[in-house]
Scaffold this motif. Structure first.
Motif, PDB file in Angstrom:
ATOM      1  N   UNK A   1     -13.700   3.074   8.721  1.00 39.67           N
ATOM      2  CA  UNK A   1     -12.353   2.633   7.883  1.00 39.67           C
ATOM      3  C   UNK A   1     -11.376   3.641   7.892  1.00 39.67           C
ATOM      4  N   UNK A   2     -11.456   5.008   7.934  1.00 38.54           N
ATOM      5  CA  UNK A   2     -10.461   6.050   8.146  1.00 38.54           C
ATOM      6  C   UNK A   2      -9.653   5.774   9.235  1.00 38.54           C
ATOM      7  N   UNK A   3     -10.250   5.535  10.427  1.00 39.11           N
ATOM      8  CA  UNK A   3      -9.475   5.232  11.652  1.00 39.11           C
ATOM      9  C   UNK A   3      -8.790   3.835  11.602  1.00 39.11           C
ATOM     10  N   UNK A   4      -9.631   3.237  10.903  1.00 43.40           N
ATOM     11  CA  UNK A   4      -8.622   1.343  11.081  1.00 43.40           C
ATOM     12  C   UNK A   4      -7.219   1.858  10.136  1.00 43.40           C
ATOM     13  N   UNK A   5      -7.623   2.484   9.163  1.00 38.59           N
ATOM     14  CA  UNK A   5      -6.237   2.780   8.022  1.00 38.59           C
ATOM     15  C   UNK A   5      -5.274   3.527   9.046  1.00 38.59           C
ATOM     16  N   UNK A   6      -5.528   4.611   9.728  1.00 35.43           N
ATOM     17  CA  UNK A   6      -4.606   5.378  10.525  1.00 35.43           C
ATOM     18  C   UNK A   6      -3.847   4.330  11.659  1.00 35.43           C
ATOM     19  N   UNK A   7      -4.790   3.659  12.231  1.00 37.58           N
ATOM     20  CA  UNK A   7      -4.004   2.652  13.389  1.00 37.58           C
ATOM     21  C   UNK A   7      -3.254   1.649  12.705  1.00 37.58           C
ATOM     22  N   UNK A   8      -3.749   0.900  11.506  1.00 38.73           N
ATOM     23  CA  UNK A   8      -2.963   0.369  10.784  1.00 38.73           C
ATOM     24  C   UNK A   8      -1.529   0.982  10.441  1.00 38.73           C
ATOM     25  N   UNK A   9      -1.715   1.960   9.940  1.00 40.79           N
ATOM     26  CA  UNK A   9      -0.192   2.576   9.717  1.00 40.79           C
ATOM     27  C   UNK A   9       0.656   2.755  10.919  1.00 40.79           C
ATOM     28  N   UNK A  10       0.054   3.285  11.888  1.00 39.18           N
ATOM     29  CA  UNK A  10       0.912   3.349  13.244  1.00 39.18           C
ATOM     30  C   UNK A  10       1.652   2.057  13.508  1.00 39.18           C
ATOM     31  N   UNK A  11       0.731   0.881  13.229  1.00 38.73           N
ATOM     32  CA  UNK A  11       1.105  -0.252  13.611  1.00 38.73           C
ATOM     33  C   UNK A  11       2.316  -0.729  12.887  1.00 38.73           C
ATOM     34  N   UNK A  12       1.901  -0.600  11.654  1.00 42.52           N
ATOM     35  CA  UNK A  12       2.966  -0.967  10.715  1.00 42.52           C
ATOM     36  C   UNK A  12       4.460  -0.003  11.150  1.00 42.52           C
ATOM     37  N   UNK A  13       4.196   1.145  11.143  1.00 43.64           N
ATOM     38  CA  UNK A  13       5.676   1.755  11.633  1.00 43.64           C
ATOM     39  C   UNK A  13       6.203   1.361  12.762  1.00 43.64           C
TER      40      UNK A  13
ATOM     41  N   UNK B   1       7.567   6.133   5.949  1.00 47.32           N
ATOM     42  CA  UNK B   1       7.663   7.658   6.308  1.00 47.32           C
ATOM     43  C   UNK B   1       6.842   8.718   5.731  1.00 47.32           C
ATOM     44  N   UNK B   2       6.182   8.651   4.666  1.00 44.81           N
ATOM     45  CA  UNK B   2       5.535   9.493   3.971  1.00 44.81           C
ATOM     46  C   UNK B   2       4.413   9.869   4.981  1.00 44.81           C
ATOM     47  N   UNK B   3       3.569   8.990   5.771  1.00 42.26           N
ATOM     48  CA  UNK B   3       2.713   9.347   6.861  1.00 42.26           C
ATOM     49  C   UNK B   3       3.143  10.383   7.966  1.00 42.26           C
ATOM     50  N   UNK B   4       4.251  10.289   7.923  1.00 39.42           N
ATOM     51  CA  UNK B   4       4.932  11.212   9.085  1.00 39.42           C
ATOM     52  C   UNK B   4       5.346  12.459   8.580  1.00 39.42           C
ATOM     53  N   UNK B   5       5.175  12.668   7.259  1.00 34.07           N
ATOM     54  CA  UNK B   5       5.532  14.121   6.640  1.00 34.07           C
ATOM     55  C   UNK B   5       6.746  14.055   6.033  1.00 34.07           C
ATOM     56  N   UNK B   6       7.487  12.708   5.801  1.00 32.16           N
ATOM     57  CA  UNK B   6       8.709  12.877   5.154  1.00 32.16           C
ATOM     58  C   UNK B   6       8.698  12.377   3.637  1.00 32.16           C
ATOM     59  N   UNK B   7       9.547  12.904   2.987  1.00 28.09           N
ATOM     60  CA  UNK B   7       9.473  12.404   1.312  1.00 28.09           C
ATOM     61  C   UNK B   7      10.973  12.052   0.967  1.00 28.09           C
ATOM     62  N   UNK B   8      11.144  10.832   0.449  1.00 27.75           N
ATOM     63  CA  UNK B   8      12.541  10.148   0.191  1.00 27.75           C
ATOM     64  C   UNK B   8      12.508  10.395  -1.458  1.00 27.75           C
ATOM     65  N   UNK B   9      13.260  11.379  -1.724  1.00 25.09           N
ATOM     66  CA  UNK B   9      13.606  11.781  -3.370  1.00 25.09           C
ATOM     67  C   UNK B   9      14.919  10.940  -3.772  1.00 25.09           C
ATOM     68  N   UNK B  10      14.903  10.149  -4.801  1.00 21.41           N
ATOM     69  CA  UNK B  10      15.869   9.391  -5.122  1.00 21.41           C
ATOM     70  C   UNK B  10      16.367   9.889  -6.579  1.00 21.41           C
ATOM     71  N   UNK B  11      17.625  10.151  -6.547  1.00 25.94           N
ATOM     72  CA  UNK B  11      18.365  10.937  -7.618  1.00 25.94           C
ATOM     73  C   UNK B  11      19.558   9.680  -8.163  1.00 25.94           C
ATOM     74  N   UNK B  12      19.088   9.125  -9.197  1.00 29.32           N
ATOM     75  CA  UNK B  12      20.059   8.035  -9.689  1.00 29.32           C
ATOM     76  C   UNK B  12      20.048   7.913 -11.169  1.00 29.32           C
TER      77      UNK B  12
END
Length: 555
Positions: free
Chosen positions: A354-366, A413-424
């Motif tokens: 399951x863990x590999x399936x999840x990572x592979x699906x994330x790459x495909x989604x990206x 982008x979170x899986x790639x190490x980025x975090x988007x912070x919203x100030x509004x």
């Protein structure tokens, strides 16, 4: 070799760049150089023509000066002075006059007051007599040295002209000696000349006589067109006989030349000068000839320039499109390859991985998201190029649009190490805009921040602002990436432009993202600003007026 965006060109692209220079040189050699040569030949021919005309006019000026001098001598001496000083018995003794003075009897002159008075010097008894009763001989006694005249007198019949200082000012004289015959005495007969009468009557009459003679000789009026001017200059006055008029107007002073010569009547009026001005029409029209010769060159040059610009533009467009197709092909091929690769991996995984399936699906989604952004950019750019880009404006809560983009991309982008912070703030004003277009603009800015930075927090700010004195909304995307050099900032919104950086090995894209952002924001009546520092990151700020233009189709 590098293009402006910092990409390295292949050999075929380098050849294409050099081909532009080769084409330009060939165009210059074939079209421009012959025209330049013809223009130079025409200019040299015009210069020779001007010189020939100038020489001819100067020859005429010399001839006219001599002929005018002859005409003046004819009137002054032949018609007036000579008959007086050669006439026998023209003086009558008047015993009642002072010192036995003489006065003129039966004296005629064609020019009134030209001869102030005739005089006679008798060398037998060294006496001097004036020719008119009103004139006393005292002036003559104080003017001439009789002893010197008796010794240095010229042969009979030789005329002397000159000017000496007398008790009443300059004494202008003409005289001749008579040869002694039988028991006759040696005498000198002469006349005092009035210079004012020469200027006022003799010279104007001489000019008319001279003009008539030249006209008869050339069968046309030599001075009717006012191309020559004559003037006699004395120590205290200038007598203008004619002026240059007509075509020699203001602005043609450079085409007027002057010839001067002594006009002293053989020493009678020392210091008098005749000035002959002449107008060289060829010199006045020289610049017109030059312009006429340069006009074909100018037309050819403009045509060559426009053709070269269009040709180079087409070549550059072809080159850029070639690069664009190459980039897009690469950008399409890379995610498709990844999707196929990870799909194959998924098919070979056991059901419990399951863990590999999840990572592979994330790459495909990206990669699918990456493909979607790329395709959207290409399609939108194509619509803009054809002028068919349409925007569906509607009253939309802007806060929801921004929050949706930030939330969606944060997941991607979170899986790639980025975090988007919203100030509004809690509430942003509802605005009339195209929500899909604004989403795409924000997505492109955030995607651009991800491409040009290491994993970190990307800040998205939204809030009210003032722009050009009007209420507006500001949407800012701030990263901590590599930054943009100052000399490159003004190019970042150009199509296909990509800034060279130290992350280029993993930066992908078509070079259309920021160009689309710029077009979308302008269509909403706003603007995009960039604040960047190399090594410290960049901030892209979108300013949208709260009352945008009511448009449904891009211009």
């Amino acid at each position: 070799m590098r293009v402006p965006g910092g990409r390295r060109l292949q050999a075929s692209q380098v050849f294409g760049s050099r081909a532009k220079w080769v084409l330009g040189i060939l165009v210059v050699l074939v079209a421009v150089l012959p025209s330049v040569w013809l223009a130079v030949l025409e200019a040299r021919t015009s210069a020779r023509l001007v010189d020939e005309v100038e020489r001819g006019l100067r020859v005429d000026a010399v001839l006219f000066a001599e002929r005018l001098q002859q005409a003046a001598d004819q009137i002054l001496y032949e018609e007036n002075v000579r008959p007086v000083i050669e006439r026998t018995g023209y003086l009558v003794r008047d015993s009642s006059a002072f010192g036995g003075a003489f006065y003129a009897a039966d004296l005629e002159s064609s020019v009134d007051s030209l001869i102030e008075y005739p005089f006679l010097i008798d060398f037998a008894d060294s006496s001097i007599f004036a020719g008119r009763a009103a004139k006393k001989p005292g002036e003559l006694l104080h003017t001439f040295d009789l002893a010197s005249l008796a010794v240095e007198r010229p042969p009979p019949g030789v005329v002397r002209r000159g000017s000496v200082d007398g008790p009443n000012g300059a004494f202008h004289y003409v005289y001749a000696f008579e040869a002694p015959v039988a028991d006759r005495k040696v005498v000198m007969r002469g006349a005092k000349i009035n210079p004012v009468a020469v200027l006022r009557e003799v010279l104007p009459r001489a000019y008319r006589l001279f003009d008539k003679a030249i006209t008869e000789q050339r069968e046309e009026s030599a001075f009717a067109e006012g191309l020559f001017g004559f003037a006699v200059e004395t120590s205290d006055t200038v007598l203008v006989l004619s002026r240059i008029v007509g075509r020699a107007r203001r602005g043609n002073a450079h085409a007027i030349s002057t010839y001067t010569r002594a006009f002293d009547f053989g020493g009678l009026f020392p210091g008098w000068t005749l000035r002959v001005d002449y107008f060289n029409e060829a010199k006045a029209n020289r610049w017109r000839r030059y312009l006429a010769s340069l006009l074909p060159l100018l037309i050819v040059g403009v045509g060559v320039f426009i053709t070269a610009r269009l040709t180079m533009r087409e070549m550059e467009l072809s080159r850029v499109k070639s690069i664009f197709v190459s980039n897009v092909s690469h950008e399409l091929k890379t995610p498709l390859t990844k999707i196929r690769f990870f799909n194959d991996l998924l098919q070979g995984l056991p059901p419990d991985a399951e863990e590999k399936q999840r990572r592979y699906h994330e790459v495909i989604d990206q990669e699918c998201e990456r493909l979607a952004i790329l395709v959207d950019n290409v399609l939108d750019f194509n619509r803009i190029e054809r002028g068919q880009m349409e925007y569906a404006f509607a009253e939309v809560p802007l806060g929801e649009v921004v929050a949706e983009v930030a939330e969606t991309l944060n997941v991607i982008y979170e899986a790639r190490g980025y975090h988007i912070e919203l100030e509004m703030p809690e509430a942003l004003p509802a605005m009339r805009l195209d929500p899909g277009a604004i989403k795409q603009a924000l997505i492109n800015l955030i995607d651009n921040a991800v491409k040009y930075s290491e994993p970190h927090t990307i800040v998205v700010r939204a809030g009210t602002a003032r722009w050009e004195g009007q209420p507006a909304v500001a949407l800012a995307v701030q990263d901590q990436g590599v930054g943009i050099p100052k000399d490159k900032v003004r190019h970042v919104f150009e199509e296909f432009y990509r800034v060279e950086n130290n992350l280029k090995q993993r930066v992908s894209g078509s070079g259309l993202g920021l160009a689309l952002v710029h077009h979308i924001v302008e269509a909403h009546g706003g603007t995009v600003r960039v604040k960047s520092q190399v090594g410290a990151g960049s901030t892209f700020t979108i300013l949208l007026p709260q009352e945008p233009p009511k448009k449904g189709k891009s211009e």
